[in-house]
Design a protein around this motif. Structure first.
Motif, PDB file in Angstrom:
ATOM      1  N   GLU A   9       0.857  -1.076  -0.083  1.00 15.29           N
ATOM      2  CA  GLU A   9       0.083  -0.135   0.183  1.00 15.29           C
ATOM      3  C   GLU A   9       0.706   1.264   0.084  1.00 15.29           C
ATOM      4  O   GLU A   9       0.637   2.322  -0.644  1.00 15.29           O
ATOM      5  N   THR A  11       4.166   1.466  -1.087  1.00 14.77           N
ATOM      6  CA  THR A  11       4.827   1.912  -2.337  1.00 14.77           C
ATOM      7  C   THR A  11       3.885   2.140  -3.513  1.00 14.77           C
ATOM      8  O   THR A  11       4.221   3.250  -4.184  1.00 14.77           O
ATOM      9  N   SER A  12       2.434   1.749  -3.203  1.00 11.97           N
ATOM     10  CA  SER A  12       1.543   2.312  -4.297  1.00 11.97           C
ATOM     11  C   SER A  12       1.344   3.641  -4.280  1.00 11.97           C
ATOM     12  O   SER A  12       1.262   4.338  -4.989  1.00 11.97           O
ATOM     13  N   TRP A  13       1.025   4.054  -2.919  1.00 13.53           N
ATOM     14  CA  TRP A  13       0.684   5.597  -2.529  1.00 13.53           C
ATOM     15  C   TRP A  13       1.744   6.305  -3.101  1.00 13.53           C
ATOM     16  O   TRP A  13       1.411   7.668  -3.725  1.00 13.53           O
ATOM     17  N   ARG A  15       4.172   5.813  -5.449  1.00 12.76           N
ATOM     18  CA  ARG A  15       4.294   5.760  -6.942  1.00 12.76           C
ATOM     19  C   ARG A  15       3.192   6.462  -7.535  1.00 12.76           C
ATOM     20  O   ARG A  15       3.305   7.107  -8.884  1.00 12.76           O
ATOM     21  N   THR A  16       2.083   6.831  -7.044  1.00  8.98           N
ATOM     22  CA  THR A  16       1.038   7.496  -7.738  1.00  8.98           C
ATOM     23  C   THR A  16       1.343   9.035  -7.579  1.00  8.98           C
ATOM     24  O   THR A  16       0.518   9.875  -8.220  1.00  8.98           O
ATOM     25  N   HIS A  17       2.342   9.176  -6.753  1.00  6.57           N
ATOM     26  CA  HIS A  17       2.610  10.779  -6.695  1.00  6.57           C
ATOM     27  C   HIS A  17       4.253  11.168  -7.239  1.00  6.57           C
ATOM     28  O   HIS A  17       4.725  12.199  -7.104  1.00  6.57           O
ATOM     29  N   HIS A  19       6.919  12.054  -9.943  1.00  6.56           N
ATOM     30  CA  HIS A  19       7.128  13.180 -10.820  1.00  6.56           C
ATOM     31  C   HIS A  19       8.325  13.009 -11.525  1.00  6.56           C
ATOM     32  O   HIS A  19       9.504  13.110 -11.237  1.00  6.56           O
TER      33      HIS A  19
END
Length: 228
Positions: A9, A11-13, A15-17, A19
């Motif tokens: 959870e 790492t996914s969080w 990676r969605t941010h 740049h």
């Protein structure tokens, strides 16, 4: 949530941010040794805070160690920094076994950005609580073939100020002072400069009577030039 789920959870969080444009520059700054998501420190800390508010913190030292190891295995450098932040947050609740983990992190994916925090902050804090471990760890690190362990030995007292064991610091420096390796010479100068803030006379005397590489001497005496 189990450890694997927590890390998945997190790492996914992050990676969605990501740049990607910033990631290129951040990787270049680190000599392209590691991949980056492009998340700079203020945003990284804010994202971690939000995540922990939603998911909670690791429940105990064993869970924390497992999480740290899984984060350390991630390719992007932000996750090694998150791992160190989680370790630092546990602070005084650290257990005696943690030094083994810190040593393993120092020698894995080693570069100054992780090693200096692991040494000067995490190992330094740990060893104030468990000084009996100094003989088995920094005293061994300083004679290691691994330059990052040697650097860590020199730097673990970096923030000790007037609590610095100057004889141990000076002994470590004498062991490594003839090395031309940049990261060792720089660490020697940095450690002496920090100690000079509380004990300038001893640093001046040491510099006057001991061999130091030019880089080490220059860094050590930066704050003392008016007195030399």
């Amino acid at each position: 949530m189990n450890v694997e789920g927590f890390v998945a959870e997190l790492t996914s969080w992050f990676r969605t941010h990501a740049h990607p444009d910033k990631a290129v520059a951040m990787s270049a700054y680190m000599k392209n040794r590691y991949a980056f998501l492009g998340i700079q420190t203020p945003e990284r800390n804010a994202l971690l805070k939000t995540f922990l508010q939603a998911h909670g913190r690791p429940g105990n030292e064993q869970q924390l160690e497992q999480i740290v190891k899984l984060l350390w295995a991630q390719p992007e450098r932000e996750f090694q920094n998150v791992a160190m932040t989680l370790l630092d947050a546990r602070g005084k609740r650290t257990e005696e076994s943690r030094i083994k983990l810190l040593e393993s992190l120092i020698i894995d994916k080693s570069w100054w950005d992780t090693v200096d925090f692991l040494a000067g902050n995490l190992s330094g804090s740990y060893l104030t609580h468990y000084p009996e471990q100094i003989e088995g760890y920094p005293d061994r690190w300083i004679r290691s073939d691994n330059l990052w362990l040697r650097r860590s030995a020199i730097l673990f007292q970096l923030h000790y100020k007037d609590r610095t064991d100057k004889e141990r610091l000076f002994q470590y420096i004498r062991i490594c002072c003839h090395e031309k390796e940049f990261f060792i010479a720089k660490a020697i100068g940095w450690a002496l400069r920090q100690f000079a803030k509380v004990n300038p006379d001893d640093v001046l005397a040491f510099a006057a009577n001991e061999f130091l590489q030019p880089l080490s001497r220059r860094e050590a005496l930066k704050l003392l030039t008016a007195r030399t």
